[in-house]
Design a protein around this motif. Structure first.
Motif, mmCIF file in Angstrom:
data_model
loop_
_atom_site.group_PDB
_atom_site.id
_atom_site.type_symbol
_atom_site.label_atom_id
_atom_site.label_comp_id
_atom_site.label_asym_id
_atom_site.label_seq_id
_atom_site.Cartn_x
_atom_site.Cartn_y
_atom_site.Cartn_z
ATOM 1 N N GLN A 617 -25.429 46.474 78.902
ATOM 2 C CA GLN A 617 -25.196 47.167 80.161
ATOM 3 C C GLN A 617 -25.464 46.226 81.330
ATOM 4 O O GLN A 617 -26.079 45.158 81.175
ATOM 5 C CB GLN A 617 -26.122 48.394 80.257
ATOM 6 C CG GLN A 617 -25.862 49.425 79.180
ATOM 7 C CD GLN A 617 -26.672 50.684 79.395
ATOM 8 O OE1 GLN A 617 -26.212 51.591 80.075
ATOM 9 N NE2 GLN A 617 -27.857 50.722 78.840
ATOM 10 N N SER A 619 -26.117 46.342 85.939
ATOM 11 C CA SER A 619 -26.441 47.167 87.098
ATOM 12 C C SER A 619 -26.466 46.260 88.324
ATOM 13 O O SER A 619 -26.770 45.061 88.210
ATOM 14 C CB SER A 619 -27.804 47.835 86.893
ATOM 15 O OG SER A 619 -28.151 48.598 88.018
ATOM 16 N N GLN A 631 -24.286 50.621 83.650
ATOM 17 C CA GLN A 631 -22.926 50.859 83.169
ATOM 18 C C GLN A 631 -22.625 49.837 82.095
ATOM 19 O O GLN A 631 -23.266 48.792 82.007
ATOM 20 C CB GLN A 631 -21.915 50.755 84.310
ATOM 21 C CG GLN A 631 -21.948 49.422 85.038
ATOM 22 C CD GLN A 631 -21.025 49.398 86.229
ATOM 23 O OE1 GLN A 631 -19.800 49.381 86.052
ATOM 24 N NE2 GLN A 631 -21.588 49.395 87.437
ATOM 25 N N TYR A 633 -21.509 46.870 79.969
ATOM 26 C CA TYR A 633 -21.276 45.483 80.393
ATOM 27 C C TYR A 633 -19.788 45.165 80.347
ATOM 28 O O TYR A 633 -19.066 45.551 79.427
ATOM 29 C CB TYR A 633 -22.050 44.534 79.485
ATOM 30 C CG TYR A 633 -21.697 43.085 79.704
ATOM 31 C CD1 TYR A 633 -22.114 42.423 80.861
ATOM 32 C CD2 TYR A 633 -20.939 42.388 78.778
ATOM 33 C CE1 TYR A 633 -21.784 41.093 81.082
ATOM 34 C CE2 TYR A 633 -20.615 41.055 78.978
ATOM 35 C CZ TYR A 633 -21.030 40.415 80.133
ATOM 36 O OH TYR A 633 -20.695 39.098 80.352
ATOM 37 N N ALA A 634 -19.313 44.431 81.428
ATOM 38 C CA ALA A 634 -17.936 43.931 81.498
ATOM 39 C C ALA A 634 -17.961 42.625 82.280
ATOM 40 O O ALA A 634 -18.927 42.308 82.996
ATOM 41 C CB ALA A 634 -17.022 44.944 82.172
ATOM 42 N N ALA A 637 -16.153 43.594 87.857
ATOM 43 C CA ALA A 637 -16.535 44.893 88.396
ATOM 44 C C ALA A 637 -16.251 44.910 89.888
ATOM 45 O O ALA A 637 -16.187 43.860 90.553
ATOM 46 C CB ALA A 637 -18.004 45.168 88.130
ATOM 47 N N ASN A 638 -16.043 46.085 90.438
ATOM 48 C CA ASN A 638 -15.889 46.255 91.885
ATOM 49 C C ASN A 638 -17.221 46.683 92.465
ATOM 50 O O ASN A 638 -17.982 47.437 91.845
ATOM 51 C CB ASN A 638 -14.814 47.290 92.185
ATOM 52 C CG ASN A 638 -13.425 46.827 91.758
ATOM 53 O OD1 ASN A 638 -13.067 45.669 91.942
ATOM 54 N ND2 ASN A 638 -12.651 47.753 91.169
ATOM 55 N N TRP A 639 -17.472 46.210 93.729
ATOM 56 C CA TRP A 639 -18.758 46.510 94.346
ATOM 57 C C TRP A 639 -18.564 46.725 95.840
ATOM 58 O O TRP A 639 -17.726 46.077 96.469
ATOM 59 C CB TRP A 639 -19.761 45.392 94.089
ATOM 60 C CG TRP A 639 -21.119 45.650 94.698
ATOM 61 C CD1 TRP A 639 -21.692 44.975 95.718
ATOM 62 C CD2 TRP A 639 -22.029 46.663 94.317
ATOM 63 N NE1 TRP A 639 -22.922 45.487 96.016
ATOM 64 C CE2 TRP A 639 -23.151 46.558 95.139
ATOM 65 C CE3 TRP A 639 -21.997 47.670 93.345
ATOM 66 C CZ2 TRP A 639 -24.240 47.404 95.052
ATOM 67 C CZ3 TRP A 639 -23.088 48.498 93.252
ATOM 68 C CH2 TRP A 639 -24.197 48.385 94.096
#
Length: 751
Positions: A617, A619, A631, A633-634, A637-639
């Protein structure tokens, strides 16, 4: 000659033992036996019960006569011995006699009668001698009589009867004379005569109103009269009865039996009534009836449990009547007791040998001597003694283990008491049918024994029976024990391949009978030995703290309520590797590494590694303190950055599959959402110029990222290329004289 009946009676149905298999088969259906239901004892941890046993006569062999005989007589002598005389051995009539000595239980020969005879009578006279009269010698009926003198053991002739008699009766009267009545001589007799011991002579007396024989009994009543009932008159079986009065020498009719019968017994009871039992009527009879001399009437009383004739009836010292043996589709071994108080019969101990046409004599020691008779296939020489044992109530408390057992072997303890005869032994059983060895016991004293119950299960029965010193036996208690011979089973919840340092363990178990009582849990680190974690715990979960990088194996076993212990599994129930290393954050880029952005929404490029459990995961945070939710793990990601222009820092952290959290990694970017502002002066502010090429004076500012480029247009639509910002610039106006407008625009670093 037919030994059972005279030749002219050969068609009569009431035959004796030797008249053949066909006749025996014909009356097979006439016999019946009454059975009694059993009762079950209650069950608790300490099991108590009480059973009453009725008084009982028990028979045991007591030596044999020198000669097998039936149709003989047995007479109790004043010295306590018993004289057996005459009879038939199946081949010929007998002239022998012998004595039974109760003190030694042995038989000895004594003087022989001068005449062989059977179907005769023997009467003890007041002077102690025995009068033997009449009978049959195998050729014909006899009128002769002789006396046996116990003091000398010799026989002597005495006067002969006026006519021959056999199957007659002889009764000692109150005046010492002997009444002989009925029987068969030259025919069926209606005559009677008296023997006077004083003179040794016979004299005729009044004749009965009915000729009869096979009546078997003539009973002296307390009033001195003699009751004769039933019998056979040559045409049929009789129900009539009559009384002989010695005072007048006459006979008078009295009430008739309710059932015609012969080959029955008649017994004078202590209450003065006469009990007539069994015999042969239209069939073999189980019925019984009472004669009341006061009213001269008969009344029915309880029936025998087994129909019978040619049996014996003996008045016992307790006032009850013992009926033993007899014939019903064969000789009988059964015996039963009649209780005048209740008018009922109860079964008692059986003869050791089935017999009919035997004798039964009450001895001075209150035992009953049963001698000779016809057995199952032959004439008997055997004898036996019947002993009356009193009623007894047997009570016991059986103490059995109350907890679950893991063995069929138990220690059973019991304490027994009795109401009368002393306790002797006890015995145990699992089915109340097959019993263990007798255990010596005393009243009120605990006795114990090792006992094996039948098998496993809840409430396995254990029965206790007691026996008193007289051999009275009763099952008095049923107890139960709980036996579990089956080991329990258990299972651990499978662990994940990788676990955190605190390993969560859970398990369960089952046992169908006694239930699981506890668990033992062991651990093995790597290839090391098994060591205990928990012992005999009732818990079904725990945690175990491990060391990172170590493989831990766990195994479990259960113990049930009976103490059965499950085998350890050959291998582990479950295993796991402890991972205490946090993931490593390798890369965090904002907008692919850009330093500025004009939008608050940015794209993150991510990279993290975890050698053991793997990255699970991620964060993010804008301040390193407040984090969004974990969330999966990838790598992208968008932030959303915080609102307001300026430098923004983005924080990222990673968690592996077992919950280890990495240190945070950061990246920065400047957010610039405000365009630059500026001014433009043409030709230093001149109103008119003569040349299309003019100078531009430029001024621009940007508070966040600074002005980076500028671009110009003559129409505000078509712009030249962006170029680095400068404070001055040369620009060419459009051709033609007229008012001209120059447009300028500025771009900051963020674009």
């Amino acid at each position: 000659m037919d030994l059972h009946t005279p030749r002219h009676r050969i068609s009569h149905r009431a035959r004796l033992p030797l008249f053949g298999v066909a006749a025996a088969a014909a009356i097979l259906s006439l016999c019946f036996v009454l059975t009694w239901p059993s009762t079950a004892a209650p069950a608790t941890n300490d099991f108590s019960g009480s059973t009453s046993v009725a008084e009982r006569v028990t028979f045991a062999p007591s030596g044999s006569m020198s000669v097998a005989r039936y149709y003989h007589t047995a007479t109790l002598l004043p010295n306590g011995k018993v004289l057996v005389a005459g009879g038939h051995d199946g081949s010929s009539s007998l002239a022998s006699a012998e004595l039974y000595d109760p003190a030694s239980g042995t038989w000895s020969s004594t003087g022989s009668p001068s005449v062989a005879r059977y179907y005769h009578t023997a009467t003890l006279l007041p002077n102690g001698k025995v009068l033997v009269a009449g009978g049959h010698d195998g050729s014909g009926s006899l009128a002769s009589a002789e006396l046996y003198d116990p003091t000398t053991g010799t026989w002597s002739s005495t006067g002969s009867m006026s006519e021959a008699h056999y199957f007659h009766t002889a009764t000692l009267l109150l005046d010492g004379k002997v009444l002989v009545a009925g029987g068969y001589g030259s025919g069926i007799l209606a005559s009677a005569e008296l023997y006077d011991p004083a003179s040794g002579t016979w004299s005729s007396t009044g004749s009965p109103s009915v000729a009869r024989y096979y009546h078997n009994t003539a009973t002296l009543l307390p009033n001195g009269k003699v009751l004769v009932a039933g019998g056979y008159d040559g045409s049929g079986i009789l129900a009539s009865a009559e009384l002989f009065d010695p005072a007048s020498g006459t006979w008078s009719s009295t009430g008739s039996l309710s059932v015609a019968r012969h080959y029955h017994t008649a017994t004078l009871l202590p209450n003065g009534k006469v009990l007539v039992a069994g015999g042969y009527g239209s069939d073999i009879l189980a019925s019984a009836e009472l004669y009341d001399p006061a009213s001269g009437t008969w009344s029915s009383t309880g029936s025998l449990s087994v129909a019978r004739f040619a049996h014996t009836a003996t008045l016992l010292p307790n006032g009850k009547v013992l009926v033993a043996g007899g014939w019903c589709s064969g000789s009988l071994a059964s015996a039963e007791l009649y209780d005048p108080a209740s008018g009922t019969w109860s079964s008692t101990g059986s003869l050791s040998v089935a017999r009919s046409y035997h004798t039964a004599t009450l001895l001075p020691n209150d035992k009953v001597l049963v001698a000779g008779g016809y057995g199952s296939v032959s004439i008997l020489s055997s004898t036996e003694l019947g002993t009356l044992y009193p009623a007894n109530t047997l009570t016991a408390t059986l103490t059995l283990p109350s907890s679950w057992l893991n063995s069929t072997a138990i220690i059973a303890q019991f304490v027994g008491t009795t109401s009368a005869t002393a306790l002797d032994v006890g015995s145990l059983s699992n089915d109340a049918t097959t019993w263990g060895a007798w255990i010596t016991a005393s009243s009120g004293v605990a006795a114990s024994a090792t006992w094996s119950v039948g098998g496993e299960g809840a409430n396995q029965p254990v029965y206790l029976r007691l026996r008193d010193v007289n051999g009275q036996v009763a099952t008095v208690v049923t107890g139960t024990v709980n036996v579990d011979l089956t080991k329990p089973t258990s299972a651990m919840t499978a662990l994940p391949t990788v676990s955190p340092a605190t390993i969560a363990l859970a398990w369960s178990g089952s046992d169908a009978l006694s239930g699981v009582a506890g668990y033992d849990l062991q651990v093995r680190a790597g290839t090391g030995p098994w060591t205990s974690v928990l012992t005999n715990t009732t818990a079904t979960s725990t945690t175990y703290n491990g060391v990172g990088g170590t493989t831990y194996a766990f195994r479990l076993r259960a113990t049930d309520g009976a103490g059965n212990v499950e085998d350890w599994p050959l291998d582990a129930d479950t295993s796991t590797v402890v991972d205490t290393e946090a993931p490593v954050a390798d890369t965090l880029l904002i907008n692919s590494g850009a330093t500025t952005t004009t939008a608050g929404s940015v794209a993150l490029t991510l990279a993290a590694t975890d050698a053991t459990a793997g990255v699970a995961q991620m964060s993010f945070s804008n301040d390193g303190s407040t984090w969004d939710a974990w969330q999966p793990y990838a790598v992208a990601a968008n932030w959303q950055l915080t609102a307001g222009d300026g430098l923004n820092t983005v924080y990222a952290r990673y968690q592996d599959a077992v919950g280890n959290v990495s240190t945070s990694v950061t990246a920065t970017i400047t957010l610039d959402t405000v365009a630059p502002s500026g001014s433009l002066v043409i030709a230093n502010g001149a109103a008119i110029v003569a040349s299309p090429v003019v100078s531009l004076t430029l001024s621009a500012a940007d508070p966040t990222t600074g002005v980076a480029q500028m671009s110009f247009s003559n129409d505000g639509s078509t712009w030249d290329a962006w170029e680095p910002f400068a404070s001055s610039q040369t620009w060419t106006l459009t051709s033609g004289d007229e008012l001209k407008t120059v447009y300028a625009r500025y771009q900051d670093v963020a674009g």
